[in-house]
Design a protein around this motif. Sequence first.
Motif, PDB file in Angstrom:
ATOM      1  N   ARG A 147       0.834  -1.210   0.000  1.00  0.00           N
ATOM      2  CA  ARG A 147       0.000   0.000   0.000  1.00  0.00           C
ATOM      3  C   ARG A 147       0.863   1.253   0.000  1.00  0.00           C
ATOM      4  O   ARG A 147       0.513   2.264  -0.636  1.00  0.00           O
ATOM      5  N   TYR A 148       1.980   1.200   0.710  1.00  0.00           N
ATOM      6  CA  TYR A 148       2.915   2.335   0.704  1.00  0.00           C
ATOM      7  C   TYR A 148       3.439   2.588  -0.712  1.00  0.00           C
ATOM      8  O   TYR A 148       3.473   3.744  -1.181  1.00  0.00           O
ATOM      9  N   LEU A 149       3.826   1.529  -1.421  1.00  0.00           N
ATOM     10  CA  LEU A 149       4.328   1.690  -2.779  1.00  0.00           C
ATOM     11  C   LEU A 149       3.233   2.183  -3.721  1.00  0.00           C
ATOM     12  O   LEU A 149       3.487   3.006  -4.612  1.00  0.00           O
ATOM     13  N   LEU A 150       2.016   1.692  -3.523  1.00  0.00           N
ATOM     14  CA  LEU A 150       0.903   2.149  -4.354  1.00  0.00           C
ATOM     15  C   LEU A 150       0.613   3.632  -4.130  1.00  0.00           C
ATOM     16  O   LEU A 150       0.274   4.361  -5.069  1.00  0.00           O
ATOM     17  N   ASP A 151       0.777   4.087  -2.903  1.00  0.00           N
ATOM     18  CA  ASP A 151       0.483   5.490  -2.575  1.00  0.00           C
ATOM     19  C   ASP A 151       1.602   6.445  -2.988  1.00  0.00           C
ATOM     20  O   ASP A 151       1.364   7.653  -3.113  1.00  0.00           O
ATOM     21  N   THR A 152       2.808   5.918  -3.188  1.00  0.00           N
ATOM     22  CA  THR A 152       3.952   6.800  -3.428  1.00  0.00           C
ATOM     23  C   THR A 152       4.560   6.649  -4.820  1.00  0.00           C
ATOM     24  O   THR A 152       4.680   7.626  -5.552  1.00  0.00           O
ATOM     25  N   GLU A 153       4.953   5.460  -5.193  1.00  0.00           N
ATOM     26  CA  GLU A 153       5.729   5.249  -6.416  1.00  0.00           C
ATOM     27  C   GLU A 153       4.926   4.700  -7.585  1.00  0.00           C
ATOM     28  O   GLU A 153       5.394   4.712  -8.718  1.00  0.00           O
ATOM     29  N   LEU A 154       3.713   4.212  -7.342  1.00  0.00           N
ATOM     30  CA  LEU A 154       2.964   3.506  -8.387  1.00  0.00           C
ATOM     31  C   LEU A 154       1.637   4.201  -8.684  1.00  0.00           C
ATOM     32  O   LEU A 154       0.611   3.568  -8.861  1.00  0.00           O
ATOM     33  N   ARG A 155       1.679   5.511  -8.764  1.00  0.00           N
ATOM     34  CA  ARG A 155       0.452   6.277  -8.938  1.00  0.00           C
ATOM     35  C   ARG A 155       0.218   6.709 -10.391  1.00  0.00           C
ATOM     36  O   ARG A 155      -0.873   7.154 -10.739  1.00  0.00           O
TER      37      ARG A 155
ATOM     38  N   VAL B 259       8.474  -4.250 -10.159  1.00  0.00           N
ATOM     39  CA  VAL B 259       9.212  -5.509 -10.235  1.00  0.00           C
ATOM     40  C   VAL B 259       9.678  -5.855  -8.822  1.00  0.00           C
ATOM     41  O   VAL B 259      10.185  -4.981  -8.106  1.00  0.00           O
ATOM     42  N   GLU B 260       9.489  -7.105  -8.428  1.00  0.00           N
ATOM     43  CA  GLU B 260       9.986  -7.543  -7.118  1.00  0.00           C
ATOM     44  C   GLU B 260      11.029  -8.633  -7.297  1.00  0.00           C
ATOM     45  O   GLU B 260      10.792  -9.641  -7.974  1.00  0.00           O
TER      46      GLU B 260
ATOM     47  N   ALA C 228      10.618  -0.106 -15.185  1.00  0.00           N
ATOM     48  CA  ALA C 228       9.820  -0.111 -13.972  1.00  0.00           C
ATOM     49  C   ALA C 228       9.880   1.224 -13.232  1.00  0.00           C
ATOM     50  O   ALA C 228      10.903   1.917 -13.246  1.00  0.00           O
ATOM     51  N   ASP C 229       8.791   1.546 -12.550  1.00  0.00           N
ATOM     52  CA  ASP C 229       8.755   2.701 -11.653  1.00  0.00           C
ATOM     53  C   ASP C 229       9.449   2.373 -10.337  1.00  0.00           C
ATOM     54  O   ASP C 229      10.051   3.247  -9.715  1.00  0.00           O
ATOM     55  N   VAL C 230       9.327   1.143  -9.923  1.00  0.00           N
ATOM     56  CA  VAL C 230       9.944   0.727  -8.669  1.00  0.00           C
ATOM     57  C   VAL C 230      10.380  -0.723  -8.787  1.00  0.00           C
ATOM     58  O   VAL C 230       9.673  -1.560  -9.363  1.00  0.00           O
ATOM     59  N   VAL C 231      11.577  -0.994  -8.291  1.00  0.00           N
ATOM     60  CA  VAL C 231      12.030  -2.361  -8.069  1.00  0.00           C
ATOM     61  C   VAL C 231      12.128  -2.527  -6.561  1.00  0.00           C
ATOM     62  O   VAL C 231      12.727  -1.687  -5.869  1.00  0.00           O
ATOM     63  N   TYR C 232      11.529  -3.587  -6.067  1.00  0.00           N
ATOM     64  CA  TYR C 232      11.452  -3.820  -4.618  1.00  0.00           C
ATOM     65  C   TYR C 232      12.065  -5.175  -4.288  1.00  0.00           C
ATOM     66  O   TYR C 232      11.980  -6.116  -5.074  1.00  0.00           O
ATOM     67  N   ALA C 233      12.676  -5.258  -3.113  1.00  0.00           N
ATOM     68  CA  ALA C 233      13.220  -6.535  -2.641  1.00  0.00           C
ATOM     69  C   ALA C 233      13.162  -6.564  -1.129  1.00  0.00           C
ATOM     70  O   ALA C 233      13.511  -5.570  -0.469  1.00  0.00           O
ATOM     71  N   ALA C 234      12.718  -7.668  -0.581  1.00  0.00           N
ATOM     72  CA  ALA C 234      12.683  -7.846   0.870  1.00  0.00           C
ATOM     73  C   ALA C 234      13.451  -9.108   1.233  1.00  0.00           C
ATOM     74  O   ALA C 234      13.145 -10.195   0.726  1.00  0.00           O
ATOM     75  N   ASN C 235      14.450  -8.947   2.094  1.00  0.00           N
ATOM     76  CA  ASN C 235      15.255 -10.082   2.545  1.00  0.00           C
ATOM     77  C   ASN C 235      15.805 -10.862   1.351  1.00  0.00           C
ATOM     78  O   ASN C 235      15.801 -12.097   1.342  1.00  0.00           O
ATOM     79  N   THR C 236      16.253 -10.124   0.371  1.00  0.00           N
ATOM     80  CA  THR C 236      16.745 -10.718  -0.873  1.00  0.00           C
ATOM     81  C   THR C 236      18.105 -10.146  -1.268  1.00  0.00           C
ATOM     82  O   THR C 236      19.019 -10.901  -1.603  1.00  0.00           O
TER      83      THR C 236
ATOM     84  N   LEU D  12      15.116   0.145 -14.500  1.00  0.00           N
ATOM     85  CA  LEU D  12      14.399   1.245 -13.872  1.00  0.00           C
ATOM     86  C   LEU D  12      14.226   2.427 -14.829  1.00  0.00           C
ATOM     87  O   LEU D  12      15.124   2.741 -15.604  1.00  0.00           O
ATOM     88  N   LYS D  13      13.083   3.073 -14.736  1.00  0.00           N
ATOM     89  CA  LYS D  13      12.890   4.336 -15.444  1.00  0.00           C
ATOM     90  C   LYS D  13      13.894   5.363 -14.903  1.00  0.00           C
ATOM     91  O   LYS D  13      14.406   5.205 -13.793  1.00  0.00           O
ATOM     92  N   PRO D  14      14.184   6.428 -15.641  1.00  0.00           N
ATOM     93  CA  PRO D  14      15.140   7.432 -15.143  1.00  0.00           C
ATOM     94  C   PRO D  14      14.783   7.974 -13.759  1.00  0.00           C
ATOM     95  O   PRO D  14      15.670   8.267 -12.956  1.00  0.00           O
ATOM     96  N   THR D  15      13.492   8.082 -13.480  1.00  0.00           N
ATOM     97  CA  THR D  15      13.053   8.592 -12.175  1.00  0.00           C
ATOM     98  C   THR D  15      12.640   7.469 -11.229  1.00  0.00           C
ATOM     99  O   THR D  15      12.108   7.736 -10.148  1.00  0.00           O
ATOM    100  N   GLY D  16      12.870   6.223 -11.617  1.00  0.00           N
ATOM    101  CA  GLY D  16      12.469   5.094 -10.792  1.00  0.00           C
ATOM    102  C   GLY D  16      13.342   4.929  -9.560  1.00  0.00           C
ATOM    103  O   GLY D  16      14.434   5.496  -9.462  1.00  0.00           O
ATOM    104  N   VAL D  17      12.862   4.111  -8.616  1.00  0.00           N
ATOM    105  CA  VAL D  17      13.588   3.882  -7.372  1.00  0.00           C
ATOM    106  C   VAL D  17      13.730   2.388  -7.104  1.00  0.00           C
ATOM    107  O   VAL D  17      12.922   1.569  -7.552  1.00  0.00           O
ATOM    108  N   PHE D  18      14.783   2.086  -6.381  1.00  0.00           N
ATOM    109  CA  PHE D  18      15.007   0.739  -5.879  1.00  0.00           C
ATOM    110  C   PHE D  18      14.782   0.784  -4.375  1.00  0.00           C
ATOM    111  O   PHE D  18      15.457   1.528  -3.656  1.00  0.00           O
TER     112      PHE D  18
END
Length: 405
Positions: A86-94, A101-102, A161-169, A187-193
């Motif tokens: 939900r945090y990613l949807l509210d911030t980076e995926l709008r 990408v995870e 991608a707008d965001v690449v995410y990883a948890a415990n990876t 990643l897009k030029p403005t994308g975040v990891f």
Amino acid sequence: MNSCRICAGPLDEFLDLGRQPLSDAFRLPNDTRDEFFFELRVGLCRSCTMVQLIDEVPREHMFHEDYPYHSSGSSAMREHFTGTARYLLDTELRGPDAFAVELGCNDGVMLRTISEAGVRHLGVEPSGGVARLARGKGIRVRTAFFEEETARDIAATEGRADVVYAANTLCHIPYLDSVFRGLDAVLKPTGVFVFEDPYLGDIVDRTAFDQIYDEHYYFFTARSVRDLARRHGFELVDVRRLPVHGGEVRYTLARAGQREPSPAVAELLAEERTRRLHELDTLRSFASRVETVRADLVALLERLRAEGSRVVAYGATAKSATVTNFCGIGTELIPFVCDTTPAKQGRLTPGAHIPVRESAEFAAPYPDYALLFAWNHAAEIMSNERDFRASGGKWILYVPDVHIV
């Protein structure tokens, strides 16, 4: 002299946890094949301050078709990943046609919320069994290790991608040079990891030496992540402390110059300097406390056995392999360990070969004491096992020191 995987600087070893097996290699009782072992040693890079394992275990040994860990196995972690999504949807995926990408999506527990929101997504997961579980939830998954070649193919076929995410990876991956080239490609030029992993500061504070095992190759800090990011054209722009898994930090990286770092970055960097977290003396003091925990835990278990008390363990975690093998704990002290994961039940723990039984056997009858290997889920487990306490049972914990509750 051993050299750093990040910058090729010299490594100073500060902790040796001895001969260890693969932490998730639970064996069938009739399996007579030779078991894989390696030396579990940890060092600090003098140049870039990255703390890392000195010996690398081949990735195919750890992440494979039968990988038994399921991210959705804990209600606390399901809640955490729902909140993360939900945090990613509210911030980076709008934006329109947002794409996430995870890396290491496991059974799809985080991406499920992304998918249900109608946002385009892709999981990259090398372990076939958990990847199939994710697909069963409607998650799009590519069964592969994430590296430069994989990322370039994703960018070509799916877009950037707008965001690449990883948890415990990310901490599992020694070859971070290829990963960062892949991030640059996908990643897009403005994308975040955005990634979250166990925090070295919490491991040191809590003497949580069992966070060190084959799958955890790196132990990150804000300073070492900042240096790592800069080497690849990225910048650390945000950090957030997380209570999960015994203490983690969520790091956000963007391309250099794209975002202003939040005040939280400078605050954590300053805290690490004050604590001298990157100094060898600090880490050697941690190693000394680890030795004390080992001696105290073995002494307690031996005393309880001599007194005729019945002790079993709870939670056949990956990190419990470090504890049992480093401390020399076998069936003479712990006859079995209970676990809720069906894939582990009926098998033997790595190295120590302690039988894993289903959680229903915990109450048949209750033991006098339970050694809690899954201490990072203590609140959830103790709540679920209230009847154990009501029967007079007591929990044994060893983080930050050996104590009974």
